[in-house]
Every structure is written in C-alpha cells, then in structure tokens.
Enzyme design. Structure first.
Site, PDB file in Angstrom:
ATOM      1  N   GLY A  46      47.350  51.790  55.179  1.00 25.94           N
ATOM      2  CA  GLY A  46      46.520  51.191  56.214  1.00 25.94           C
ATOM      3  C   GLY A  46      46.215  49.749  55.863  1.00 25.94           C
ATOM      4  N   GLN A  51      40.967  42.244  55.900  1.00 26.34           N
ATOM      5  CA  GLN A  51      41.632  42.004  54.610  1.00 26.34           C
ATOM      6  C   GLN A  51      42.545  40.788  54.612  1.00 26.34           C
ATOM      7  OE1 GLN A  51      42.760  46.366  54.500  1.00 26.34           O
ATOM      8  NE2 GLN A  51      42.652  45.940  52.311  1.00 26.34           N
ATOM      9  N   CYS A  92      42.820  50.544  47.355  1.00 29.50           N
ATOM     10  CA  CYS A  92      42.682  49.521  48.390  1.00 29.50           C
ATOM     11  C   CYS A  92      43.546  48.330  48.007  1.00 29.50           C
ATOM     12  CB  CYS A  92      41.218  49.093  48.503  1.00 29.50           C
ATOM     13  SG  CYS A  92      40.926  47.858  49.796  1.00 29.50           S
ATOM     14  N   LEU A  93      44.262  47.794  48.973  1.00 31.88           N
ATOM     15  CA  LEU A  93      45.116  46.636  48.689  1.00 31.88           C
ATOM     16  C   LEU A  93      44.281  45.419  48.292  1.00 31.88           C
ATOM     17  CD1 LEU A  93      47.768  47.043  51.533  1.00 31.88           C
ATOM     18  CD2 LEU A  93      48.004  47.642  49.113  1.00 31.88           C
ATOM     19  N   HIS A 134      38.101  54.596  55.767  1.00 26.87           N
ATOM     20  CA  HIS A 134      38.257  53.466  54.827  1.00 26.87           C
ATOM     21  C   HIS A 134      38.486  52.155  55.594  1.00 26.87           C
ATOM     22  CE1 HIS A 134      40.136  51.707  50.999  1.00 26.87           C
ATOM     23  NE2 HIS A 134      40.578  50.881  51.928  1.00 26.87           N
ATOM     24  N   GLU A 135      39.369  52.207  56.597  1.00 24.84           N
ATOM     25  CA  GLU A 135      39.680  50.984  57.368  1.00 24.84           C
ATOM     26  C   GLU A 135      38.491  50.560  58.224  1.00 24.84           C
ATOM     27  OE1 GLU A 135      42.137  49.630  56.266  1.00 24.84           O
ATOM     28  OE2 GLU A 135      43.235  51.322  55.475  1.00 24.84           O
ATOM     29  N   HIS A 138      36.125  48.572  56.319  1.00 27.48           N
ATOM     30  CA  HIS A 138      36.502  47.154  56.167  1.00 27.48           C
ATOM     31  C   HIS A 138      35.973  46.326  57.340  1.00 27.48           C
ATOM     32  CE1 HIS A 138      38.985  46.946  52.585  1.00 27.48           C
ATOM     33  NE2 HIS A 138      39.791  47.920  52.987  1.00 27.48           N
TER      34      HIS A 138
HETATM   35  O1  GNR Z   1      47.199  51.888  50.817  1.00 27.42           O
HETATM   36  C1  GNR Z   1      46.103  52.423  50.785  1.00 27.42           C
HETATM   37  N1  GNR Z   1      45.994  53.667  50.285  1.00 27.42           N
HETATM   38  C2  GNR Z   1      44.855  54.441  50.388  1.00 27.42           C
HETATM   39  C3  GNR Z   1      44.786  55.600  49.632  1.00 27.42           C
HETATM   40  C4  GNR Z   1      43.695  56.421  49.702  1.00 27.42           C
HETATM   41  C5  GNR Z   1      42.661  56.090  50.536  1.00 27.42           C
HETATM   42  C6  GNR Z   1      42.698  54.927  51.299  1.00 27.42           C
HETATM   43  C7  GNR Z   1      43.791  54.121  51.217  1.00 27.42           C
HETATM   44  S1  GNR Z   1      43.861  52.692  52.200  1.00 27.42           S
HETATM   45  C8  GNR Z   1      44.903  51.680  51.247  1.00 27.42           C
HETATM   46  C9  GNR Z   1      45.274  50.403  51.982  1.00 27.42           C
HETATM   47  C10 GNR Z   1      44.034  49.594  52.225  1.00 27.42           C
HETATM   48  O2  GNR Z   1      43.478  48.937  51.402  1.00 27.42           O
HETATM   49  N2  GNR Z   1      43.525  49.661  53.416  1.00 27.42           N
HETATM   50  O3  GNR Z   1      42.387  49.012  53.688  1.00 27.42           O
HETATM   51 NI    NI Z   2      41.319  48.901  51.845  1.00 21.55          NI
END
Ligand code: GNR
Ligand code: NI
Length: 172
Positions: A46, A51, A92-93, A134-135, A138
């Site tokens: 995601g 980001q 998270c990236l 999670h997204e 953000h």
């Molecule tokens: O790539 C991603 N992997 C992930 C793994 C477990 C829970 C959430 C994520 S999201 C993350 C990419 C990201 O930072 N999205 O905001």
């Molecule tokens: Ni993230």
C-alpha cells in the site's frame, strides 16, 4: 509515470492531515498512477499520498498474491468495523527495516471513490483490513510506530535519523 520519493519517519510532513479530493480529474489520475508505480517499485502492499508529500486523501493498495490487482481509494471512509480485533506485524515504506505488532479491527467495510470517480464499497479482512487501516492512518498524519511504546518509538526515531544521515554521507 514517475517514481516519487518517499518521506521517512520522523519527517514532520508525515503528520500532515490530508484534504479530501474535490474532483477526480487528470491530475489525480496521474498521482494515482505514480503512487502505484512507486508502491510496486518498493514491493509495498500500500501507499498513501501523504508518504510522497501530497496531502490529499488518496491511497493505493495491492494485497493480491500476483501483485496484479491494484486498488485505488480516493476519499476513503470506514463505514463499519468489527468489534473483533487482530494483531499483526506491520512495516511501512516510511520506516524501512522496522516491523512490529499493531492491533487493528479484524474486518472493516470501506467506501471510497475509484480511479474513475465512481463510488465503490467493499469489506476487507486479514492483510487487506490491516492495510486499509494503516493507509488511512497516514491520511490523518499518523505513522504505525506511534502505537508502539515511547521507548521503542524513540529508538526507531534515532535509528531512522542515523540511517538517513549515513545514506546522505554516501551521497544518496
Ligand atoms: O508495504 C507495506 N507492508 C505492510 C505490511 C503490514 C502492514 C502494513 C503494511 S503497509 C506497507 C506500505 C506502507 O508503508 N504503506 O503506507
Ligand atoms: Ni505506511
């Protein structure tokens, strides 16, 4: 299409609250395409516009095994959430190399606009449910490490600042 640079925690721009998209036009579609390309380039499941320092309510996701089913969520809303919770490892990236456990709703029903500006609604569970939550965090300026203990968060902050310094020292 273009690869966009990803902000790294604890960059304060990650704490910006995104504004709703007023109109799904060519500009937004270009942003969506760049987010998808950037997400795949980093093997992410995601990516939120926040980001890449764009503070509008746009998310892309792909939790499919084949990594060939990109999902676009514009102005997403969670319209229902399960009482049941699940704990899963998150990454998270914007916080590279860090993985830790976070508790989330096990299932969520999401309503959003797609790339065409059409309303779509779906129920998510498992990794997709984790990813949506999670997204959407953000988009309200929240990074998953904020759910961890202050001690862990401070350690992660130091590690990320050092990593960024080291990379810049190497001219990158
Ligand atoms: O790539 C991603 N992997 C992930 C793994 C477990 C829970 C959430 C994520 S999201 C993350 C990419 C990201 O930072 N999205 O905001
Ligand atoms: Ni993230």
């Amino acid at each position: 299409m273009a690869l966009l640079p990803i902000l790294r925690f604890p960059d304060p721009r990650l704490n910006t609250v995104a504004k709703p998209v007023a109109q799904v036009d060519e500009r937004i579609r270009r942003l969506v395409d760049d987010l998808i390309e950037t997400m795949y380039d980093h093997d992410g499941v995601g990516l939120a516009a926040t980001q890449v320092d764009v503070h509008e309510r746009v998310i892309v996701m792909d939790t499919s095994d084949g990594r060939d089913q990109p999902r676009v969520l514009i102005n997403p809303e969670i319209v229902a959430r399960s009482v049941e919770m699940q704990v899963g490892d998150e990454g998270c990236l914007s916080v590279p190399t860090i993985y830790d456990r976070v508790e989330r709703h096990a299932r969520v029903t999401v309503r959003a606009l797609d790339r065409q500006g059409q309303v779509c609604e779906f129920e998510a569970e498992g990794l997709t449910a984790v990813c949506v939550q999670h997204e959407m965090d953000h988009l309200i300026g929240r990074v998953f490490v904020e759910y961890l203990s202050p001690l862990k968060r401070d350690r992660i902050k130091s590690k990320m600042l050092k990593k960024t310094r080291d990379e810049q020292g190497r001219g990158r």
